[in-house]
Scaffold this active site. Structure first.
Site, PDB file in Angstrom:
ATOM      1  N   ASN A  94       0.963  -1.233  -0.053  1.00  0.00           N
ATOM      2  CA  ASN A  94      -0.013   0.063  -0.152  1.00  0.00           C
ATOM      3  C   ASN A  94       0.831   1.030  -0.137  1.00  0.00           C
ATOM      4  O   ASN A  94       2.026   1.168   0.453  1.00  0.00           O
ATOM      5  CB  ASN A  94      -0.791   0.049   1.244  1.00  0.00           C
ATOM      6  CG  ASN A  94      -1.697  -1.293   1.512  1.00  0.00           C
ATOM      7  OD1 ASN A  94      -2.166  -1.641   0.418  1.00  0.00           O
ATOM      8  ND2 ASN A  94      -2.099  -1.297   2.829  1.00  0.00           N
ATOM      9  N   GLY A 114       1.766  -1.416   3.672  1.00  0.00           N
ATOM     10  CA  GLY A 114       1.186  -2.605   3.279  1.00  0.00           C
ATOM     11  C   GLY A 114       1.800  -3.842   4.316  1.00  0.00           C
ATOM     12  O   GLY A 114       2.922  -3.733   4.056  1.00  0.00           O
ATOM     13  N   GLU A 128      -4.590  -9.098   4.053  1.00  0.00           N
ATOM     14  CA  GLU A 128      -5.001  -7.876   3.340  1.00  0.00           C
ATOM     15  C   GLU A 128      -5.250  -8.432   1.855  1.00  0.00           C
ATOM     16  O   GLU A 128      -5.324  -7.471   1.018  1.00  0.00           O
ATOM     17  CB  GLU A 128      -4.027  -6.836   3.287  1.00  0.00           C
ATOM     18  CG  GLU A 128      -3.956  -6.016   4.730  1.00  0.00           C
ATOM     19  CD  GLU A 128      -3.083  -4.817   4.782  1.00  0.00           C
ATOM     20  OE1 GLU A 128      -3.534  -4.047   5.756  1.00  0.00           O
ATOM     21  OE2 GLU A 128      -1.981  -5.039   4.182  1.00  0.00           O
ATOM     22  N   ASN A 137      -1.735 -10.505  17.268  1.00  0.00           N
ATOM     23  CA  ASN A 137      -1.864  -9.727  18.444  1.00  0.00           C
ATOM     24  C   ASN A 137      -3.013 -10.151  19.234  1.00  0.00           C
ATOM     25  O   ASN A 137      -3.746 -11.277  18.736  1.00  0.00           O
ATOM     26  CB  ASN A 137      -1.843  -8.330  18.222  1.00  0.00           C
ATOM     27  CG  ASN A 137      -3.250  -7.774  17.586  1.00  0.00           C
ATOM     28  OD1 ASN A 137      -4.119  -8.316  17.484  1.00  0.00           O
ATOM     29  ND2 ASN A 137      -3.036  -6.719  16.823  1.00  0.00           N
ATOM     30  N   GLY A 184       2.207  -6.077  22.539  1.00  0.00           N
ATOM     31  CA  GLY A 184       2.671  -4.617  22.695  1.00  0.00           C
ATOM     32  C   GLY A 184       3.487  -4.338  23.598  1.00  0.00           C
ATOM     33  O   GLY A 184       4.794  -4.959  23.825  1.00  0.00           O
ATOM     34  N   GLY A 203       5.237  -7.449  25.680  1.00  0.00           N
ATOM     35  CA  GLY A 203       6.017  -8.231  25.105  1.00  0.00           C
ATOM     36  C   GLY A 203       5.361  -9.065  24.032  1.00  0.00           C
ATOM     37  O   GLY A 203       4.608  -8.734  23.599  1.00  0.00           O
ATOM     38  N   ASP A 253       4.626  -5.871  11.686  1.00  0.00           N
ATOM     39  CA  ASP A 253       5.059  -6.388  10.715  1.00  0.00           C
ATOM     40  C   ASP A 253       6.541  -6.637  10.576  1.00  0.00           C
ATOM     41  O   ASP A 253       7.129  -7.578  10.179  1.00  0.00           O
ATOM     42  CB  ASP A 253       4.926  -5.361   9.296  1.00  0.00           C
ATOM     43  CG  ASP A 253       3.430  -5.174   9.042  1.00  0.00           C
ATOM     44  OD1 ASP A 253       2.503  -6.165   9.411  1.00  0.00           O
ATOM     45  OD2 ASP A 253       2.879  -4.156   8.722  1.00  0.00           O
ATOM     46  N   SER A 262      10.705   2.697   9.105  1.00  0.00           N
ATOM     47  CA  SER A 262      11.133   2.675  10.444  1.00  0.00           C
ATOM     48  C   SER A 262      11.718   1.314  10.873  1.00  0.00           C
ATOM     49  O   SER A 262      12.063   1.000  11.904  1.00  0.00           O
ATOM     50  CB  SER A 262       9.836   2.853  11.241  1.00  0.00           C
ATOM     51  OG  SER A 262       9.011   1.355  11.138  1.00  0.00           O
TER      52      SER A 262
HETATM   53  O1  RIB Z   1       0.703  -2.708   9.572  1.00  0.00           O
HETATM   54  C1  RIB Z   1       0.832  -1.623   9.312  1.00  0.00           C
HETATM   55  C2  RIB Z   1       0.442  -1.539   7.764  1.00  0.00           C
HETATM   56  O2  RIB Z   1      -0.920  -1.798   7.864  1.00  0.00           O
HETATM   57  C3  RIB Z   1       0.427  -0.110   6.943  1.00  0.00           C
HETATM   58  O3  RIB Z   1       1.601  -0.009   6.404  1.00  0.00           O
HETATM   59  C4  RIB Z   1      -0.644  -0.215   6.107  1.00  0.00           C
HETATM   60  O4  RIB Z   1      -0.529   0.015   4.860  1.00  0.00           O
HETATM   61  C5  RIB Z   1      -1.671  -1.308   6.506  1.00  0.00           C
HETATM   62  O5  RIB Z   1      -1.553  -2.175   5.710  1.00  0.00           O
END
Ligand code: RIB
Length: 322
Positions: free
Chosen positions: A9, A37, A134, A178, A210, A213, A240, A279
């Site tokens: 995304n 994404g 997604e 999570n 979160g 841990g 991610d 990041s």
């Molecule tokens: O997990 C974060 C991601 O969720 C973002 O980068 C956004 O694009 C969504 O997919």
């Protein structure tokens, strides 16, 4: 090799004092776009973890949003197989990040919805297929089935949360969720321990918690990993980062506790920087962050009683590795 089949995304991110409540308008500050994404973020995290080649199957529109998304993956060194979609725009996400580093995300999946079962390439030479939610569930299920048939391990990050058919869960080697996702997948409103009991047949489940841990039930063993202390700026992409680094570490035969420790350290670092892919730390960043930790954190220490109690494990059975 790790292969990610999933979403990419363009993230439209605004900072605001707080995340607006329904019906509320909030005056924000900085606005930026970032490559994001869940699939693409996880591919880049696995790549930056080092030591393993990473490929990705993704679908992009024929629009200007596709260019920065593809460029970010190429620059990170992910080998891409791109499905070009004529009639849908590249996926986008609209993200509000609050001053206390929390976020609220709405995704317009666009071209991600065009990934179909027949797009999956031959999986020869791949150790882990990394999937998220997604892209269409039917596609995810078909990819997991193909991986299982080819002897490739499946890691599924069940995000965004949705209920999963048992036939898909049966093909998952490592499920990463999570706490909210665990509740949805396990149809359980109880503690982590209680929810895990509803998923007796999934061999390995890793639950990120979160700032508390993370924990896992892996081959019947409970593993607890306390969080690393950081000052969060933006938690977008932290989950991610965790998934990508976990997959890269497991593909390099790290035992689960060590893999969870590296994934936690990388996710903590990701929270100290803005954006999703922007990041994600490198292997060197994670190594020096771990080396900076006080000895009592870096060394293997007894199970963390507080984390065990939070997750509802009465009798932790293995060592944590923070
Ligand atoms: O997990 C974060 C991601 O969720 C973002 O980068 C956004 O694009 C969504 O997919």
């Amino acid at each position: 090799m790790i292969f990610v089949a999933g979403s990419a995304n363009l993230d439209f991110v605004v900072r605001a004092p707080h995340i607006p409540a329904p019906g509320e308008t909030v005056l924000g500050s900085d606005f930026k776009t970032f490559a994001g994404g869940k699939g693409a973020n996880q591919a880049i995290a696995a790549c930056r973890a080092g030591g393993v080649a990473v490929g990705m199957l993704l679908a992009l529109g024929r629009d200007s949003f596709a260019e920065p998304v593809e460029a970010s993956l190429n620059n990170a060194g992910v080998a891409l197989q791109v499905v070009r979609v004529d009639d849908l725009p590249t996926g986008t996400a609209f993200i509000c990040v609050s001053d206390d580093a929390e976020n609220a995300i709405t995704v317009a999946p666009g071209a991600n919805l065009a990934l179909r079962p027949e797009h999956l390439p031959d999986l020869q030479g791949i150790q882990y297929l990394l999937l998220q939610l997604e892209t269409p569930l039917q596609t995810v299920a078909a990819y997991a089935a193909a991986a299982r048939k080819s002897g490739v391990k499946v890691m599924l990050n069940a995000a965004p949360a949705q209920a999963l058919p048992p036939s898909l869960l049966a093909r998952v080697d490592v499920l990463v969720v999570n706490q909210a996702e665990l509740a949805t997948v396990s149809h359980c409103a109880g503690t982590v321990a209680q929810c895990l009991q509803n998923l007796p047949d999934v061999r390995c489940i890793v639950v990120t918690l979160g700032e508390k841990g993370c924990c896992a039930r892996s081959d019947g063993q409970i593993i607890l990993q306390t969080a690393f202390a950081i000052k969060p700026v933006d938690t977008t992409g932290a989950g991610d980062t965790f998934c990508g680094v976990l997959a890269a570490s497991l593909a390099q035969q790290l035992p689960m506790p060590q893999a969870m420790a590296r994934a936690s350290a990388a996710a903590a670092l990701a929270c100290t920087r803005a954006g999703a892919q922007s990041s994600i730390p490198t292997k060197a960043d994670v190594d020096s962050f771990l080396a900076e930790q006080p000895t009592e954190v870096a060394a293997i220490k007894p199970d963390n009683a507080e984390l065990a109690a939070y997750a509802g494990f009465k009798q932790p059975t293995s060592k944590s590795n923070t």
